[in-house]
Design an enzyme around this catalytic site. Structure first.
Site: not given
Length: 352
Positions: A128, A35
């Site tokens: 998260r 990414k």
């Protein structure tokens, strides 16, 4: 053209190979996370040449770029409902934490005659994504009823949001839960993914809990450091990615603006220290392209003063190099700096 982000494929391959060898000694496979360079296919191929076992990315748009590369692929970000059709087409595995999403993935997979592999994420304190451990039994009990998906493992994310460092305690908990769920529900637990580059320090120390057999590695491959403590890893390059910008103005000017100070272009009120006259170089890139707090000049005598949208101002007063307009200044990148430069359409990407 400048500004440009130079990507050294040989260094990228080398870094991958060193980390692969380190992890292989502990029976840990690595996924190369693409990414941070927006899944450039040639850079992704360099990871595979270095030994990455799979490619992984947070965005389905990036996995689409890699569709012709002969490697299994993983979607790291828990999927949105609106993208489930693409998820089952372009990823071999996806990480998940919601039953409603698993049901949609199963339906999408069945429509094209597939079974989609999923990894269930646990939240072990970083806050998260992930199923809370107290709820995992009930969650798996429902998930195994969903047609069109197969649970292939469990994973955890640490450090990225809450800064929680992976250690023997939280990763052993991941292993224990994975094995308990595998035994209770007769799962083929192929993958127990113990986090990202922040877990590499445990591999180095030889204290990674037995049973962890996968790490999702991005920054360590790209920038040569583990991310729990920011330590350089032996034998790795930290300049596989180099940012270069061209000087468009070079003048002696005061160090403090003249006039009443209000807001800058980004809504802040800047504060300046009077250092007298200084030799100031402006390079043609700005905050639309980079994060100036996350880049560092190769020339240790240059100081970053500040930036607007399109200009970055450097103090080159003490540099031993006699810079001129048209010269190029090189920068090391930290993770966030690389992420922003790679994402900017105005930073040219050059493979070397």
């Amino acid at each position: 053209m400048y500004p440009r982000l130079e990507i050294n494929l040989k260094k990228l391959e080398h870094n991958t190979r060193i980390i692969k060898q380190m992890c292989e000694r502990h029976n840990v496979k690595i996924w190369g996370v693409t990414k941070c360079f927006c899944a450039n296919p040639l850079a992704a191929m360099a990871m595979l040449k270095g030994g990455a076992d799979m490619l992984a990315d947070s965005r389905i748009e990036n996995l689409k770029k890699l569709k012709d590369i002969p490697s299994k692929k993983v979607l790291l970000r828990i999927p949105m409902h609106c993208e489930v059709d693409d998820v089952v087409l372009y990823s071999d595995y996806s990480q998940n934490s919601e039953l409603s999403t698993l049901k949609l993935l199963g339906e999408a997979a069945q429509r094209i005659g597939k079974v989609h592999n999923v990894i269930i994420m646990l939240d072990l304190g970083d806050l998260r994504e992930g199923v809370w451990p107290d709820n995992i039994d009930e969650f798996i009990g429902e998930a195994v009823k969903i047609k069109g998906i197969e649970i292939k493992g469990f994973g955890v994310n640490l450090t990225c949001y809450g800064g929680v460092i992976p250690d023997e305690v939280n990763l052993s908990k991941l292993v224990d839960i994975s094995k308990d769920m595998g035994d209770k529900y007769n799962l083929d637990v192929e993958i127990i993914s113990g986090g990202n580059s922040s877990s590499l320090y445990l591999v180095e120390k030889g204290t990674l809990p037995k049973g962890i057999n996968n790490l999702r590695v991005g920054e360590a491959i790209l920038l040569g450091r583990e991310t729990a403590f920011g330590k350089r890893l032996d034998g790795l390059y930290d300049d596989a990615f180099v940012l270069k910008a061209q000087i468009v103005e070079l003048k002696e000017k005061p160090s403090v603006p003249i006039g009443n100070i209000g807001m800058d272009a980004f809504g802040g009120k800047p504060v300046f220290e009077d250092k007298g006259m200084m030799k100031r170089a402006i390079v043609a890139m700005g905050r639309q392209d980079i994060d100036i707090n996350l880049i560092r000049p190769f020339d240790e005598d240059i100081r970053l003063i500040g930036a607007s949208s399109d200009h970055t101002i450097l103090n080159v007063t003490n540099s031993k190099k006699d810079y001129k307009v048209g010269d190029v200044v090189e920068f090391y990148l930290y993770y966030g700096g690389l992420l922003k430069a790679a994402t900017s359409a105005y930073v040219h990407k050059v493979l070397v």
